[in-house]
Enzyme design. Structure first.
Site, PDB file in Angstrom:
ATOM      1  N   SER A  28       0.833  -1.199   0.000  1.00 29.12           N
ATOM      2  CA  SER A  28       0.000   0.000   0.000  1.00 29.12           C
ATOM      3  C   SER A  28       0.867   1.248   0.000  1.00 29.12           C
ATOM      4  O   SER A  28       1.960   1.263   0.589  1.00 29.12           O
ATOM      5  CB  SER A  28      -0.858  -0.024   1.272  1.00 29.12           C
ATOM      6  OG  SER A  28      -1.457   1.223   1.473  1.00 29.12           O
TER       7      SER A  28
ATOM      8  N   TYR B  85      -1.423  -0.384  10.695  1.00 24.17           N
ATOM      9  CA  TYR B  85      -1.690  -1.045   9.412  1.00 24.17           C
ATOM     10  C   TYR B  85      -0.515  -0.840   8.458  1.00 24.17           C
ATOM     11  O   TYR B  85       0.008  -1.798   7.875  1.00 24.17           O
ATOM     12  CB  TYR B  85      -2.985  -0.492   8.785  1.00 24.17           C
ATOM     13  CG  TYR B  85      -3.147  -0.885   7.334  1.00 24.17           C
ATOM     14  CD1 TYR B  85      -3.393  -2.211   6.973  1.00 24.17           C
ATOM     15  CD2 TYR B  85      -3.041   0.067   6.311  1.00 24.17           C
ATOM     16  CE1 TYR B  85      -3.524  -2.573   5.635  1.00 24.17           C
ATOM     17  CE2 TYR B  85      -3.165  -0.290   4.976  1.00 24.17           C
ATOM     18  CZ  TYR B  85      -3.410  -1.609   4.639  1.00 24.17           C
ATOM     19  OH  TYR B  85      -3.523  -1.968   3.314  1.00 24.17           O
TER      20      TYR B  85
ATOM     21  N   LYS C  42       2.310  -3.600   6.747  1.00 22.53           N
ATOM     22  CA  LYS C  42       2.612  -3.740   5.308  1.00 22.53           C
ATOM     23  C   LYS C  42       4.115  -3.544   5.074  1.00 22.53           C
ATOM     24  O   LYS C  42       4.729  -4.273   4.298  1.00 22.53           O
ATOM     25  CB  LYS C  42       1.801  -2.729   4.493  1.00 22.53           C
ATOM     26  CG  LYS C  42       0.335  -3.071   4.394  1.00 22.53           C
ATOM     27  CD  LYS C  42       0.115  -4.300   3.518  1.00 22.53           C
ATOM     28  CE  LYS C  42      -1.328  -4.748   3.516  1.00 22.53           C
ATOM     29  NZ  LYS C  42      -1.541  -6.006   2.798  1.00 22.53           N
TER      30      LYS C  42
HETATM   31  P1  NAD Z   1     -10.776  -7.201   1.177  1.00 28.09           P
HETATM   32  O1  NAD Z   1     -10.974  -7.163   2.640  1.00 28.09           O
HETATM   33  O2  NAD Z   1     -11.949  -6.968   0.292  1.00 28.09           O
HETATM   34  O3  NAD Z   1     -10.129  -8.609   0.753  1.00 28.09           O
HETATM   35  C1  NAD Z   1      -9.268  -9.328   1.602  1.00 28.09           C
HETATM   36  C2  NAD Z   1      -9.686 -10.792   1.537  1.00 28.09           C
HETATM   37  O4  NAD Z   1      -8.829 -11.528   2.407  1.00 28.09           O
HETATM   38  C3  NAD Z   1     -11.129 -11.016   2.002  1.00 28.09           C
HETATM   39  O5  NAD Z   1     -11.783 -11.883   1.102  1.00 28.09           O
HETATM   40  C4  NAD Z   1     -10.956 -11.681   3.380  1.00 28.09           C
HETATM   41  O6  NAD Z   1     -12.014 -12.570   3.670  1.00 28.09           O
HETATM   42  C5  NAD Z   1      -9.621 -12.372   3.216  1.00 28.09           C
HETATM   43  N1  NAD Z   1      -8.913 -12.547   4.483  1.00 28.09           N
HETATM   44  C6  NAD Z   1      -8.722 -11.627   5.465  1.00 28.09           C
HETATM   45  N2  NAD Z   1      -8.027 -12.191   6.477  1.00 28.09           N
HETATM   46  C7  NAD Z   1      -7.776 -13.468   6.117  1.00 28.09           C
HETATM   47  C8  NAD Z   1      -7.125 -14.556   6.759  1.00 28.09           C
HETATM   48  N3  NAD Z   1      -6.599 -14.414   7.983  1.00 28.09           N
HETATM   49  N4  NAD Z   1      -7.039 -15.738   6.111  1.00 28.09           N
HETATM   50  C9  NAD Z   1      -7.586 -15.886   4.871  1.00 28.09           C
HETATM   51  N5  NAD Z   1      -8.239 -14.892   4.226  1.00 28.09           N
HETATM   52  C10 NAD Z   1      -8.330 -13.709   4.843  1.00 28.09           C
HETATM   53  O7  NAD Z   1      -9.615  -6.173   0.841  1.00 28.09           O
HETATM   54  P2  NAD Z   1      -9.116  -5.620  -0.561  1.00 28.09           P
HETATM   55  O8  NAD Z   1      -9.517  -4.205  -0.645  1.00 28.09           O
HETATM   56  O9  NAD Z   1      -9.469  -6.555  -1.646  1.00 28.09           O
HETATM   57  O10 NAD Z   1      -7.550  -5.626  -0.278  1.00 28.09           O
HETATM   58  C11 NAD Z   1      -6.736  -6.728  -0.635  1.00 28.09           C
HETATM   59  C12 NAD Z   1      -5.318  -6.460  -0.155  1.00 28.09           C
HETATM   60  O11 NAD Z   1      -4.871  -5.211  -0.709  1.00 28.09           O
HETATM   61  C13 NAD Z   1      -5.180  -6.322   1.362  1.00 28.09           C
HETATM   62  O12 NAD Z   1      -3.992  -6.950   1.753  1.00 28.09           O
HETATM   63  C14 NAD Z   1      -5.095  -4.819   1.577  1.00 28.09           C
HETATM   64  O13 NAD Z   1      -4.345  -4.500   2.717  1.00 28.09           O
HETATM   65  C15 NAD Z   1      -4.385  -4.367   0.317  1.00 28.09           C
HETATM   66  N6  NAD Z   1      -4.672  -2.960  -0.025  1.00 28.09           N
HETATM   67  C16 NAD Z   1      -5.984  -2.560  -0.183  1.00 28.09           C
HETATM   68  C17 NAD Z   1      -6.259  -1.221  -0.466  1.00 28.09           C
HETATM   69  C18 NAD Z   1      -7.682  -0.733  -0.617  1.00 28.09           C
HETATM   70  O14 NAD Z   1      -7.901   0.480  -0.506  1.00 28.09           O
HETATM   71  N7  NAD Z   1      -8.673  -1.583  -0.877  1.00 28.09           N
HETATM   72  C19 NAD Z   1      -5.212  -0.308  -0.620  1.00 28.09           C
HETATM   73  C20 NAD Z   1      -3.902  -0.751  -0.478  1.00 28.09           C
HETATM   74  C21 NAD Z   1      -3.660  -2.098  -0.171  1.00 28.09           C
END
Ligand code: NAD
Ligand code: UDP
Length: 339
Positions: free
Chosen positions: A124, A148, A152
């Site tokens: 991120s 958070y 990362k």
């Molecule tokens: P999201 O929460 O929609 O998806 C994450 C998925 O991981 C979900 O399906 C959840 O059920 C699963 N999950 C969570 N903990 C888990 C565990 N312990 N074991 C197995 N599965 C697990 O989030 P997203 O927006 O799709 O983000 C995906 C990744 O991208 C994350 O790592 C997040 O930190 C990173 N990210 C997201 C953003 C954003 O703004 N959406 C920005 C930067 C980075």
């Protein structure tokens, strides 16, 4: 190629599955559904007319994860699973470290045992913290300002050290800016639980009538109109960046951090105006005090992504808002509960 996708039932994961399946990859999703939906996976199957393996499990369960990776024997891994709410990470930091850092370590161990040395990791722009200069390029100091972001940054470091000691290993750390929007079908999209933390899903819920008014956190920043500036990236462009990163990782060894953004800054007011145009109705808002910890501006230098991945975003803000609105208006309450 066989691709093991942790967190594939979530927002960015589900959109990336569509791109992976369209490109002919064989996929296994590993997700505990803590913030994702089996309905999203069913819709990915329908949209792509392809099947995939799914294992329900937790990345913190080292044995279950190792078994799933060994059984599938992937050529590469895309690691989305994690916790992502900045505010919550201040309240329950240990859960964040356990999931995002220990979970990532469990995954690398499972990959070692299965002889898989390729990973694309969801990082991120939060890892940069306060901007010392803009746009953020990948050599900007990493100094996150909340738990958070620190999870990362730590996971990035663990993965980097792993590539140093694992012969032939290759890792791409994708530093996402602000992913928004939805698949053009309106069948999958972002489905936040409870009150959305992020701007676009909040605006979408106001537009559809689930919430009355948006609170704009401050209009006294040193920006074009006083509201915060961010680099919003269409989730379908982001999905394409994962495919490009996967391909890139096949031809190199070592670890690269790469920004994924558009390089364009959009203010909160500009986003709200664009959304109102997309949905054809006004978005009522109040100006309220700044949200603690928010920075005025954040946007990406994008030349490294273009140079190494040959990837460039295609969609503009209007396309982001239109696709978000299609998803939100067709699914006002998000995904239905799985039977
Ligand atoms: P999201 O929460 O929609 O998806 C994450 C998925 O991981 C979900 O399906 C959840 O059920 C699963 N999950 C969570 N903990 C888990 C565990 N312990 N074991 C197995 N599965 C697990 O989030 P997203 O927006 O799709 O983000 C995906 C990744 O991208 C994350 O790592 C997040 O930190 C990173 N990210 C997201 C953003 C954003 O703004 N959406 C920005 C930067 C980075
Ligand atoms: N924002 C806002 N109201 C909200 C949510 C966010 O005014 O309900 C603002 C926030 O202050 C920031 C921008 O919208 O300037 C993007 O916030 P978001 O939480 O989506 O992303 P991040 O701050 O993590 O980059």
């Amino acid at each position: 190629m066989k691709v093991f996708v942790t967190g594939g039932a979530g927002y960015i994961g589900s959109h990336t599955l569509i791109a992976l399946l369209a490109a002919g990859h064989e996929v296994c999703v590993f997700d505990n559904y803590s913030n994702g939906s089996p309905v999203a996976l069913a819709r990915v199957r329908q949209l792509s007319n392809c099947d995939m393996e799914v294992v329900e499990g937790d990345i913190c369960d080292e044995e279950a994860l190792a078994r799933a990776v060994a059984d599938f024997a992937p050529d590469a891994v895309i690691h989305f699973a994690g916790l992502k709410a900045v505010g919550e990470s201040n309240d329950i930091p240990l859960r964040y470290y356990r999931t995002n850092v220990t979970g990532s370590m469990n995954l690398l161990g499972a990959m070692d045992a299965a002889g898989c040395g390729r990973i694309v990791f969801s990082s991120s722009a939060t890892v940069y913290g306060e901007a010392q200069y803009l746009p953020f390029d990948e050599v900007h100091p990493v100094a996150p300002t909340n738990p958070y972001g620190r999870t990362k940054a730590m996971a990035e470091q663990v993965i980097r050290d792993w590539t140093l000691t694992t012969p032939g290993a290759s890792a791409v750390l994708l530093r996402y800016f602000n992913p928004v929007g939805a698949h053009e079908s309106g069948r999958i999209g972002e489905d936040p639980q409870g009150i959305p933390n992020n701007l676009m899903p909040f605006v979408a819920q106001v537009a559809v009538g689930r919430r009355e008014r948006l609170s704009i956190f401050g209009d006294d920043y040193d920006t074009r109109d006083g509201t915060g500036e961010r680099d919003y990236i269409h989730v379908v462009d982001l999905a394409a960046a994962h495919l490009a990163a996967l391909e890139f990782s096949g031809g190199v060894e070592g670890c690269e951090a790469i920004n994924v953004g558009t390089g364009t800054s959009i203010t909160v007011r500009e986003l709200v105006d664009a959304y109102a145009r997309a949905c054809g109705r006004p978005i009522p808002f109040d100006i309220v005090p700044r949200r603690p910890g928010d920075v005025a501006s954040s946007y990406a230098a994008t030349d490294k992504a273009e140079r190494l991945l040959g990837w460039k975003p295609k969609f503009d803000l209007d396309a982001m808002c239109l696709s978000s609105w299609r998803w939100q208006s067709d699914n006002p309450d998000g995904f239905p509960l799985a039977k």
